[in-house]
Scaffold this motif. Sequence first.
Motif, short mmCIF file in Angstrom:
data_model
loop_
_atom_site.label_atom_id
_atom_site.label_comp_id
_atom_site.label_asym_id
_atom_site.label_seq_id
_atom_site.Cartn_x
_atom_site.Cartn_y
_atom_site.Cartn_z
N LEU A 71 0.76 -1.25 0.03
CA LEU A 71 0.00 -0.10 -0.06
C LEU A 71 1.05 1.31 -0.05
O LEU A 71 0.61 2.42 -0.72
CB LEU A 71 -1.14 -0.07 1.09
N ALA A 72 1.98 1.33 0.88
CA ALA A 72 2.92 2.34 0.97
C ALA A 72 3.37 2.86 -0.37
O ALA A 72 3.57 3.99 -0.92
CB ALA A 72 3.80 2.29 2.01
N ASN A 73 3.88 1.58 -1.35
CA ASN A 73 4.61 1.62 -2.34
C ASN A 73 3.66 1.97 -3.47
O ASN A 73 4.18 2.83 -4.60
CB ASN A 73 5.50 0.27 -2.75
N ALA A 74 2.45 1.63 -3.48
CA ALA A 74 1.48 2.03 -4.44
C ALA A 74 1.32 3.63 -4.76
O ALA A 74 0.85 3.90 -5.84
CB ALA A 74 0.04 1.45 -4.04
N SER A 75 1.49 4.14 -3.49
CA SER A 75 1.66 5.65 -3.95
C SER A 75 2.41 6.25 -4.88
O SER A 75 2.41 7.28 -5.25
CB SER A 75 1.45 6.19 -2.52
N THR A 76 3.60 5.40 -5.17
CA THR A 76 4.46 5.94 -6.01
C THR A 76 4.43 5.29 -7.30
O THR A 76 5.47 5.40 -8.29
CB THR A 76 6.01 5.66 -5.48
N GLN A 77 3.30 4.52 -7.53
CA GLN A 77 3.10 3.81 -8.85
C GLN A 77 1.76 4.41 -9.59
O GLN A 77 1.02 5.02 -8.85
CB GLN A 77 2.94 2.34 -8.54
N ILE A 78 1.70 3.88 -10.96
CA ILE A 78 0.54 4.30 -11.62
C ILE A 78 -0.76 3.84 -10.96
O ILE A 78 -0.88 2.56 -10.79
CB ILE A 78 0.57 3.90 -13.13
N ALA A 79 -1.65 4.66 -10.56
CA ALA A 79 -2.95 3.98 -10.16
C ALA A 79 -3.69 3.78 -11.49
O ALA A 79 -4.46 4.90 -12.09
CB ALA A 79 -3.58 5.18 -9.44
N CYS A 80 -4.01 2.45 -11.87
CA CYS A 80 -4.72 2.10 -12.81
C CYS A 80 -6.25 1.77 -12.45
O CYS A 80 -6.79 1.03 -13.23
CB CYS A 80 -4.12 0.68 -13.36
N VAL A 85 -7.97 5.88 -14.83
CA VAL A 85 -7.66 4.65 -15.83
C VAL A 85 -9.28 4.25 -16.11
O VAL A 85 -9.65 3.47 -15.20
CB VAL A 85 -6.98 3.85 -15.66
N ASN A 86 -9.68 4.31 -17.36
CA ASN A 86 -11.16 3.71 -17.58
C ASN A 86 -11.08 2.95 -18.80
O ASN A 86 -11.86 2.22 -19.20
CB ASN A 86 -12.12 4.66 -17.73
N SER A 87 -10.00 2.59 -19.44
CA SER A 87 -9.70 1.98 -20.68
C SER A 87 -8.10 1.61 -20.80
O SER A 87 -7.22 2.11 -20.04
CB SER A 87 -10.03 2.71 -21.91
N ILE A 88 -7.96 0.67 -21.60
CA ILE A 88 -6.54 0.34 -21.90
C ILE A 88 -5.92 1.37 -22.72
O ILE A 88 -4.60 1.91 -22.34
CB ILE A 88 -6.32 -0.91 -22.78
N ALA A 89 -6.47 2.30 -23.46
CA ALA A 89 -6.14 3.46 -23.79
C ALA A 89 -5.49 4.58 -23.14
O ALA A 89 -4.60 4.94 -23.12
CB ALA A 89 -7.07 3.97 -24.81
N GLN A 96 2.79 5.94 -20.85
CA GLN A 96 3.73 6.87 -21.71
C GLN A 96 4.35 8.06 -20.78
O GLN A 96 5.57 8.46 -21.01
CB GLN A 96 3.08 7.26 -22.75
N THR A 97 3.51 8.59 -19.96
CA THR A 97 3.82 9.61 -19.32
C THR A 97 4.85 9.58 -18.46
O THR A 97 5.89 10.24 -18.31
CB THR A 97 2.52 10.50 -18.68
N VAL A 98 4.90 8.36 -17.61
CA VAL A 98 6.00 7.96 -16.87
C VAL A 98 7.26 7.44 -17.67
O VAL A 98 8.45 7.86 -17.02
CB VAL A 98 5.36 6.91 -15.77
N TYR A 99 7.18 6.87 -18.74
CA TYR A 99 7.96 6.39 -19.68
C TYR A 99 9.10 7.65 -19.86
O TYR A 99 10.26 7.45 -19.92
CB TYR A 99 7.65 5.65 -20.51
N GLN A 100 8.60 8.60 -20.30
CA GLN A 100 9.08 9.96 -20.92
C GLN A 100 10.16 10.45 -19.65
O GLN A 100 10.93 11.16 -20.08
CB GLN A 100 8.20 10.99 -21.27
N TRP A 107 12.34 0.34 -13.84
CA TRP A 107 10.73 -0.51 -14.06
C TRP A 107 9.70 0.41 -13.70
O TRP A 107 9.84 1.10 -12.95
CB TRP A 107 10.99 -1.76 -12.90
N ILE A 108 8.93 0.43 -14.85
CA ILE A 108 7.56 1.20 -14.58
C ILE A 108 6.71 0.26 -14.04
O ILE A 108 6.15 -0.86 -14.55
CB ILE A 108 6.98 1.55 -15.90
N GLU A 109 5.96 0.76 -12.92
CA GLU A 109 5.04 -0.11 -12.12
C GLU A 109 3.69 0.69 -11.91
O GLU A 109 3.44 1.80 -12.01
CB GLU A 109 5.50 -0.46 -10.64
N GLY A 110 2.64 -0.25 -11.92
CA GLY A 110 1.33 0.17 -11.71
C GLY A 110 0.47 -0.74 -11.00
O GLY A 110 0.99 -2.04 -10.76
N TRP A 111 -0.60 -0.30 -10.41
CA TRP A 111 -1.51 -1.26 -9.60
C TRP A 111 -3.01 -0.90 -9.88
O TRP A 111 -3.23 -0.05 -10.06
CB TRP A 111 -1.03 -1.15 -8.11
N GLY A 112 -3.96 -2.15 -9.63
CA GLY A 112 -5.08 -1.75 -9.45
C GLY A 112 -5.88 -1.96 -10.92
O GLY A 112 -7.49 -1.64 -10.29
#
Length: 533
Positions: A71-80, A85-89, A96-100, A107-112
């Motif tokens: 839960l603590a680390n999720a705050s630094t990841q993409i909240a999906c 986030v309502n779609s794969i798009a 992409q925003t994080v990638y840039q 590593w790029i990480e996301g959750w949810g």
Amino acid sequence: MVQSVQTFINGKIFTSNPEQPHASAMIVRDGRISWIGEQPALKRIEGNCIDLKGQRVLPGFIDAHLHPLWLANASTQIACTPPIVNSIADLIVEIQTVYQLSRNDQWIEGWGFDEGKLLEKRTPTRWDLDQAAPDLPVFISRTCTHIAVVNSKALELAGITKETPDPPGGEIDRDSTGEPTGILRENAKELATRIMPVKSLEENAASLAELGSFLLSHGITAITDLSSRTGPTDYLNLYQTAVKKGLKQRTVLYYMWEDLKEQPHLKPDQVNCKNQIHIGGIKLFSDGSVSGKTAWVYTPFLGEAENYGIQTTSKEELTAAAEAAEQNQIQLVVHAMGGQAIDLILKTLDTKKNWLSDGPSLRIEHAAMPTTQAIKRAAEKGIAFVTQAIFMFAEIESYHNNLGEERTKQTYPIKSMLDAGVKVALSSDAPATAWADPVNPFVGIKSAVTRQAYNGADTGQEQRIDVATAILLYTKAAQEITRIPEVGKLAVNHHADFIVLEKDIFDMDLDKIDTVSVSKTYMGGELVFEKHR
């Protein structure tokens, strides 16, 4: 030594103590309640007098099944999750925003993510993620945390190819040509997580201390970690360091069996319940999740005649883990959602005698789909169910898609469990649910008392419980199951861990309970959180 004494007056105190359910005043001496009762019986004000101004007071919440470091680390990841986030798009845009902004070795990480909430109604694949980050590894966890999606770069680094076999208790999804799709189920996730970079003990401890402050704002004064590890960082050391950085919650750790099986002997001080941080149990998994269609069920998932989920442990592992738990005088804690997974545990350990005298020796986590016979046997054996009403509330789309409406209404039969005499606690399993604030106890309480999802869908009116019972399952019952001493109710000689609410949870529309917020949180009579107006 000078004693610290406070007298709290003019409160509407719900004590979670059946012998004295209500009170309006209490005296706290050196962090413990020395007197509690109705204000007219208060003979004199002692020490500092604090006026509760007629507000509702509850014992501090105990989250009996939580993953604080995740839960603590999720705050630094993409909240999906919605609303972002309502779609794969949308997910591709966020990556992409994080990638840039990312480094070459990051590593790029996301959750949810929950495919039931996505416009496309499907799980993302490696090829979707490749569009956003072709040359950096990406790891996105599903809401249940039992399934992850990785991109082609992550598969390459993990050495996952067409030839890679499914690991025991896990599945690598493949397309019609046998090519991995990037979707890793259950134990297959470990093929990727074991090569991912690890934060330092100091970094993680700081994150936990910061999370602790947030949990206090929700009135959570005691926590558990249901995925504790011995390495690369020992979680006992990690949480003890977090305390030095400001973590205040009383905390029980449950170590993964795979980490302990080679050397299962623990020291007495490590398992001493009186310590703020201690080891309370051994954890393993019997199956996966309902929303991820990996729970081990008796009736196949909707539209998939051959899919009964995944069995992720064996009788031999359960027996060995139970023996180690008995040797160390701690609990055996087993994740089981589907009926077959629950029955495997009950049948394997049916003849084993309970080894603990101060709480359940065996806990079954989630217990989404127990049979009537399983509920009866759990009651007879003193086995506890630690369950999460928030799942139905937040993940209704996946439950309807995977089980259908009628089977969904039969999941998490909390009232039936209680009526049968099973020991039950409510908890969050945060961050393993598709909700923006997954740890909020009032969301779980609302779900349990209304049996309605966030979108109004009926999740089983016959299994509703009342508000007082839901609070008991987050306080007194949670204490009895986690075995944290002298908390969970407001009674003489107990720690003065309590919360003051802005609105009275007993005097409001049930569908508004998730709007309740905590005004103040006290631990040991000390004000540790106050909401700024």
